[in-house]
Design a protein around this motif. Structure first.
Motif, short mmCIF file in Angstrom:
data_model
loop_
_atom_site.label_atom_id
_atom_site.label_comp_id
_atom_site.label_asym_id
_atom_site.label_seq_id
_atom_site.Cartn_x
_atom_site.Cartn_y
_atom_site.Cartn_z
N MET A 60 -5.54 5.46 12.81
CA MET A 60 -4.14 5.50 12.41
C MET A 60 -3.96 4.93 11.01
O MET A 60 -4.53 3.90 10.67
N ASN A 61 -3.14 5.56 10.26
CA ASN A 61 -2.97 5.23 8.86
C ASN A 61 -1.69 4.39 8.66
O ASN A 61 -0.61 4.79 9.10
N THR A 62 -1.83 3.23 8.01
CA THR A 62 -0.64 2.42 7.67
C THR A 62 -0.77 1.93 6.23
O THR A 62 -1.32 0.85 5.98
N PRO A 63 -0.29 2.71 5.26
CA PRO A 63 -0.44 2.33 3.85
C PRO A 63 0.12 0.92 3.58
O PRO A 63 1.13 0.52 4.14
N LYS A 64 -0.62 0.22 2.69
CA LYS A 64 -0.31 -1.19 2.41
C LYS A 64 0.98 -1.37 1.62
O LYS A 64 1.59 -2.43 1.65
N ASN A 65 1.37 -0.34 0.86
CA ASN A 65 2.52 -0.52 -0.04
C ASN A 65 3.86 -0.32 0.66
O ASN A 65 4.90 -0.35 0.02
N LEU A 66 3.81 -0.10 1.97
CA LEU A 66 5.07 0.17 2.69
C LEU A 66 5.44 -0.97 3.62
O LEU A 66 4.61 -1.79 3.98
N LYS A 67 6.72 -0.95 3.99
CA LYS A 67 7.20 -1.89 5.02
C LYS A 67 7.54 -1.05 6.25
O LYS A 67 7.87 0.15 6.13
N TYR A 68 7.50 -1.66 7.42
CA TYR A 68 7.68 -0.90 8.66
C TYR A 68 8.70 -1.57 9.59
O TYR A 68 8.77 -2.80 9.66
N ALA A 69 9.44 -0.73 10.31
CA ALA A 69 10.38 -1.23 11.30
C ALA A 69 9.77 -1.09 12.69
O ALA A 69 8.92 -0.24 12.91
N SER A 70 10.24 -1.89 13.64
CA SER A 70 9.68 -1.82 15.00
C SER A 70 10.04 -0.48 15.65
O SER A 70 9.44 -0.08 16.64
N ASP A 116 9.50 2.24 14.19
CA ASP A 116 8.49 3.15 13.64
C ASP A 116 8.90 3.93 12.39
O ASP A 116 8.32 4.98 12.11
N GLU A 117 9.88 3.43 11.64
CA GLU A 117 10.17 4.03 10.35
C GLU A 117 9.44 3.22 9.27
O GLU A 117 9.22 2.02 9.43
N TRP A 118 9.06 3.89 8.16
CA TRP A 118 8.52 3.17 7.01
C TRP A 118 9.54 3.16 5.90
O TRP A 118 10.43 4.04 5.84
N VAL A 119 9.44 2.18 5.00
CA VAL A 119 10.32 2.08 3.84
C VAL A 119 9.47 1.79 2.61
O VAL A 119 8.59 0.94 2.65
N LEU A 120 9.72 2.55 1.56
CA LEU A 120 9.08 2.27 0.27
C LEU A 120 10.17 1.73 -0.66
O LEU A 120 11.18 2.40 -0.88
N ILE A 121 9.97 0.53 -1.17
CA ILE A 121 10.96 -0.07 -2.06
C ILE A 121 10.50 0.08 -3.51
O ILE A 121 9.39 -0.34 -3.85
N GLU A 122 11.32 0.71 -4.32
CA GLU A 122 11.04 0.84 -5.76
C GLU A 122 12.31 0.45 -6.48
O GLU A 122 13.26 1.23 -6.53
N GLY A 123 12.33 -0.80 -6.99
CA GLY A 123 13.56 -1.30 -7.62
C GLY A 123 14.63 -1.42 -6.57
O GLY A 123 14.40 -2.01 -5.51
N ASP A 124 15.80 -0.80 -6.82
CA ASP A 124 16.85 -0.89 -5.80
C ASP A 124 16.97 0.41 -4.99
O ASP A 124 17.99 0.69 -4.38
N VAL A 125 15.89 1.20 -5.03
CA VAL A 125 15.90 2.44 -4.25
C VAL A 125 14.84 2.36 -3.14
O VAL A 125 13.70 1.96 -3.38
N ALA A 126 15.28 2.71 -1.91
CA ALA A 126 14.36 2.76 -0.78
C ALA A 126 14.16 4.20 -0.35
O ALA A 126 15.11 4.97 -0.28
N THR A 127 12.87 4.56 -0.08
CA THR A 127 12.59 5.87 0.48
C THR A 127 12.17 5.64 1.94
O THR A 127 11.44 4.69 2.23
N LEU A 128 12.68 6.51 2.83
CA LEU A 128 12.43 6.31 4.27
C LEU A 128 11.74 7.51 4.91
O LEU A 128 11.98 8.65 4.52
N GLY A 129 10.93 7.20 5.91
CA GLY A 129 10.30 8.25 6.72
C GLY A 129 9.84 7.64 8.03
O GLY A 129 10.17 6.50 8.32
N VAL A 130 9.06 8.41 8.82
CA VAL A 130 8.51 7.83 10.05
C VAL A 130 7.00 7.70 9.92
O VAL A 130 6.36 8.43 9.17
#
Lengths: 450, 487, 130
Positions: free
Chosen positions: C1-11, C13-27
């Motif tokens: 299973m892949n869990t990239p280090k640069n992301l944050k995760y919610a319980s 199961d969504e991931w969040v990428l923070i770049e400045g004040d913009v967040a990108t979301l996915g599962v």
């Protein structure tokens, strides 16, 4: 009779389980309430029960022994012999819901054909595997529209000429949703009201407008301006239809319907005192995921052979649980099969023919009844196989007198529509011969003119 | 073998059925109201009979063999039920006929209401609901109407144990309640400590399936009901598993407030490939006024020479109507027939033999399949369809492989609280030989799972068609075999 | 299973990428694996909507399951991945790339700090089995 165990086998089975007596299997049941006395008559044999049932049935006066002019949501039609002959195959009626497609292709393909036939009859793109009846299908149209707008549009407008029982059921289903606002007016102007009168009620809060076609009073009304107004404000429009009428009439699809629901009983299903019947629900492609109930889709197996499966099941109650928009599980599978066989058998030619017969005979009956002094044909607009006549006395009384003469008279509209007191809704189908109709007109004259 | 669709059989100009010519003067429907084409098939009666006969042979059915489907009670359907529902005196009555002309129907329905009251221990019954799920909906609406009638508006939540019947959560939310799950304890009962924690004055009620979907009778059922009653909630009984309780215990006696019946399960009306069902609802006296209208009652008492007059009665605080007309009458006739043939002793024997069969079958399988709760079961039990030493095989594969042995698979992946669940309900109508044969197949499959797992992964091999591509079906969404614009 | 280090995760199961004040979301990869073949994706929000934390932003359906996607941050929706509706299978094939779902202008950039890092999320998935 239906329990095959011998005493010897039971003993072996108990030994295998490791208990002495069957009673030992029920020790989890609180002792105080275990083995209650059940006060029912003792069991009887098949011969005895059948005699008892025949006695009950003999206390009825079925439509076959009378001449029936009663409709109002359930219609006396001929059921070709082949329909029941096929329906009685145990492979169909003792099969479970087709969750295991490899051993349920018969049921699945029949439902797939049902979906196709109803879609073609109504002029829509998709149809589900069935609902309980026309009333619950209508209610589900309300539920679908509510969810389609994610609860943001809360108004549902019901034409007052929708079957009153369907209106009641829709209210029962939707009153659990927050702030739903259901408008169901009365027929203020009697039969002179027009669909466009509803247009004034439509606003940007309207989720759904429900009309009936032909309507509860048999009329074939022009809904074009109403449909236009509804679509202009972004609302959906549902048509409640009689499937036999669609053998002749322009399809709701052509008239702009977004949802088409109806009662499939006229398609080869016996009157059976009101059930089991068949609700059908068809819609446009873009709403397919909002459709509740089961859907069958075509696919292939690993060898590329064509087959069918229940599809889009993720919408259903057993997966989506409390987020499902409907809890429907068992539907009317066998009744959908009956309708599929009926529609296949009568086919393109027969569907037109039966619709035409209903239309012709109803118009003959209307003209004959209108000739009787004191009777007035209230239906001015085109009608299909039901029409309204104003009678010189109370319908209840007329119908009682008609019964003595062997007729089941029409529906007493005053029961549900006080503004239509002394008005009778008469239904005529292919089952009524010219002779029946003449005799009925004569009987009406006799009971009202003594 | 692939059976063509009815549209593929169609041949222009062929006629399957002729109605008589019209015998009245012709009046024409205005052209502007007419449809253009009617895209229906054109086939002969022979075409239709062969087509549907071919289709029927592709089905598994109770008449063909054993159906150990948990929670579905797929028992044998007596043939007399079919003959009964088709007596013309029943099948040719119109639902709106004057009551004087349908006294036979009404007397039978009244009789069935009385039977169901007696069997369940409740005070009043409606026969109107169309199926179990609609019965549940009615039951929960009655709970809501009861609280509202007492101006008790703070109750917004319904409790649903994780071992409950599958439709319960959807039903609760359809009625506008928030669904709150209740976990099971280590013995498969409702966890009492959790229940006590959750219960407060916002609880409208609890939906309890007992025996639950694990096949276990809740050992603390009286206490569970008491806890909910103490906070003013009502207890709903899901009747899906009533087969295990006939003549053994009456839910009304145990303290339930409302329950539904699945007539098509317990009282053996055939499943019809997915309905019609029938879901009557029974309630205690204090809820009787809320039942959907109409119910069947005596409107004129009998005299010495005249039988009573049966008619329709509208309960004073009714929640309204949930279907057109009066119920799935044809199903009611079948259930009446079945109950009359069994009587009180026969009904008890049904439950006893259903439970005997289930525990016997379990005794044959438990050494090869993991049993998550080691107790005496009621009418059904749940096994885990997975072995640590056969990691490739899942419950689904076992289910599919059973088809090769000519058995219908058990319910799988339900209940959700057992991993790789195989939920087995043999019912009382299966003989010891049939159960032995099924167990033999299950044990053989357990061996195959370890020796030749590919045999299971690729199963079924002997069915009219192989495993079907569900992803393709969901993506392509071909839902009709022929529509005009596709030509 | 892949869990990239640069992301944050919610319980959930969504991931969040923070770049400045913009967040990108996915599962997450774990989520797509649990869902199996995704056949349908639909966003339930529009560009310009203001989201509360944990608001539902999309629905995913596979052949055996349905799931809601939640926003693990609050803020304003500034972009939606329109391609996903037509090609929901990207959620299976490229959950952290082509299958991003929405971009949010963060109302409160600190919110993401309470989410799990890759290591914690991987451990969390492990406890739930596969």
């Amino acid at each position: 009779m239906f329990i095959p165990h011998t005493e010897v086998e039971k003993k072996e089975m108990l030994k295998g389980i490791g208990v002495k007596d069957v009673k030992d299997l029920f020790t989890d049941v609180p002792e105080k309430f275990r083995y209650p006395k059940i006060n029912l008559p003792p069991g009887v044999t098949e011969m005895e029960v059948f005699a008892e049932l025949n006695d009950y049935a003999a206390a009825n006066e079925p439509v076959g022994e009378m001449v029936c002019f009663l409709g109002a949501g359930a219609y006396h039609h001929y059921v070709p012999a082949a329909v029941d002959a096929l329906l009685r195959r145990g492979e169909f009626y003792t099969a479970y819901t087709p969750y295991q497609p490899e051993i349920s292709q018969g049921t699945l393909q029949a439902i797939f054909e049902f979906q196709t036939l109803i879609a073609n009859l109504t002029g829509m793109d998709v149809c589900n595997a069935s609902h309980y009846d026309g009333a619950t299908a209508t209610a589900e149209a309300g539920v679908m529209a509510y969810h389609h707008f994610r609860g943001k549009r809360k108004k549902i407008i019901l034409s007052p000429a929708v079957n009153p029982q369907y209106q009641e059921v829709l209210c029962s289903y939707l009153c659990g949703f927050e702030d739903v606002d259901i408008h169901s007016g009365k027929l203020h102007g009697g039969l002179s009201d027009q669909p466009s009168d509803l247009g004034a009620l439509i606003d940007d809060q309207t989720a759904l407008v429900v009309v009936q076609y032909p309507d509860f009073l048999g009329r074939i009304q022009d809904f074009s301006s109403l449909v236009y107004a509804a679509h202009q404000s972004g609302a959906l429009v549902a048509f409640v239809v009689n499937p036999i009428a669609l053998g002749l009439l322009k399809t709701p699809g052509e008239l702009g319907a977004d949802i088409v629901v109806g009662e499939g009983q006229p398609l080869g299903i016996p009157l059976s005192f009101g059930g089991p019947y068949l609700g059908f629900f068809a819609t446009r492609k873009e709403y397919v995921r909002k459709l509740s109930g089961r859907l069958v889709g075509e696919t292939t197996d690993a060898q590329g052979r064509r087959g069918y499966v229940l599809t889009l099941t993720a919408r259903e109650q057993h997966i989506r649980r409390e987020k499902a928009t409907s809890n429907i599980c068992s539907n009317q599978g066998l009744m959908a099969l009956a309708a599929t066989i009926y529609m296949s058998l009568v086919g393109k030619h027969g569907m037109r023919q039966v619709a035409d017969l209903c239309y012709q005979k109803a118009h003959y009956a209307a003209s004959e009844i209108a000739k009787i002094p004191g009777f007035q044909l209230v239906s001015k607009e085109p009608f299909f196989h039901e029409f309204v006549v104003k009678c010189p006395s109370g319908i209840d009384e007329i119908n009682r007198d008609l019964l003595d003469m062997g007729f089941i008279g029409g529906y007493d509209l005053g029961q549900t529509h006080p503004e239509l007191t002394n008005q009778m809704l008469v239904a005529v189908t292919e089952m009524n011969s010219k002779e029946d109709i003449d005799a009925f007109a004569a009987a009406l004259q006799e009971v009202t003119h003594g | 073998m692939v059976e063509p669709t009815i549209y593929e059989i169609s041949s222009n100009g062929r006629v399957g059925f002729r109605f008589p010519e019209s015998d009245v003067p012709r009046v024409d429907l205005p052209d502007r109201l007419k449809r253009s084409d009617l895209p229906f098939p054109e086939v002969s009666e022979v075409d239709v009979v062969r087509h549907f006969t071919h289709l029927s042979t592709l089905n598994y059915s109770i008449d063909k063999g054993f159906y150990p489907l948990g929670s579905c009670t797929m028992k044998y359907n007596p043939k007399v039920n079919e003959a009964a529902a088709r007596i013309p005196g029943f099948s040719a009555t119109h639902p709106l006929q004057p009551i004087e002309t349908v006294q036979g129907n009404l007397a039978l329905m009244y009789g069935l209401q009385e039977f169901l009251k007696e069997i369940s221990g409740f005070a009043a019954v409606t026969l109107q609901p169309s199926a179990g799920a609609q019965g549940e909906f009615v039951g929960v609406k009655i709970i809501k109407a009861y609280h509202q009638s007492r101006a008790d508006e703070k109750r917004t939540r319904i409790l649903v144990p994780d071992s409950a019947h599958g439709t319960n959560p959807a039903t609760s939310s359809m009625t506008g309640y928030e669904v709150v799950g209740v976990p099971s304890d280590a013995r498969g009962n409702v966890d009492l400590a959790s229940l006590r924690d959750i219960c407060d004055e916002t609880i409208a009620g609890l939906m309890l399936t007992n025996p639950n979907t694990l096949g276990l009778f809740d050992e603390n059922v009286l206490e569970v009901i008491e806890i909910v009653h103490q906070v003013g909630g009502l207890v709903y009984g899901d009747g899906a598993n009533l087969n295990a309780l006939l003549g053994i215990a009456r839910p009304g006696d145990l303290g339930f407030d409302v329950m539904h019946f699945n007539l098509h399960k317990t009282f053996s009306t055939p499943h019809g490939g997915g309905g019609p069902g029938s879901g009557p609802v029974a309630v205690t006296q204090k809820l009787a006024d809320f039942l959907p209208a109409p119910i069947i009652g005596i409107v004129e008492e009998a005299t010495e020479d005249v039988p009573p007059l049966y008619g329709f009665i509208t309960p004073p605080k009714t929640i309204g109507r949930v279907k057109a007309f009066h119920g799935q009458f044809g199903v009611l006739v079948r259930a009446y027939t079945y109950i009359r043939m069994h009587g009180p002793d026969g009904l008890r024997k049904i439950a006893e033999h259903a439970v005997l069969n289930s525990n016997y079958l379990l005794s044959l399988l438990r050494h090869r399949y993991t049993l998550p709760y080691d107790r005496t079961y009621m009418h059904e039990f749940v096994l885990e369809g997975v072995w640590a030493d056969a990691p490739d095989v899942q419950a689904l594969d076992i289910a599919k492989r059973l088809m090769d042995y000519n058995f219908h698979p058990p319910t799988n992946y339900f209940p959700l609280i057992v991993r790789e669940a195989l939920m087995i309900e043999p019912t009382e109508t299966e003989s010891k030989q049939e159960l032995d044969a099924f167990a033999t197949a299950m044990l053989k499959i357990a061996d195959e799972a370890h020796s030749t797992p590919a045999l299971l992964k690729e199963a079924p091999h002997n069915t009219p068609i192989g495993r079907l591509d569900e992803v393709k079906a969901a993506k392509e969404l071909v839902l009709c075999c022929w529509l005009p614009e596709q030509e | 299973m892949n869990t990239p280090k640069n992301l944050k995760y919610a319980s959930s199961d969504e991931w969040v990428l923070i770049e400045g004040d913009v967040a990108t979301l996915g599962v997450s990869d774990y989520a797509q694996d649990q869902l199996s073949d995704v056949v349908f994706f639909e966003t339930t929000v529009a560009v310009g909507d203001t989201l509360e934390k944990n608001a539902i932003i999309a629905t995913i359906e596979s052949v055996k399951a349905a799931a809601d996607v939640k926003s693990s941050v609050s803020g304003k929706v500034i972009e939606i991945n329109e391609a996903l509706a037509d090609t929901p299978e990207l959620i299976n094939s490229d959950p952290y790339g082509a299958a991003w779902m929405i971009k949010v202008e963060l109302a409160n950039p600190q919110e993401a700090e309470v989410l799990m890092d890759a290591e914690a999320y991987a451990a969390f998935c492990e406890t739930r089995g596969h």
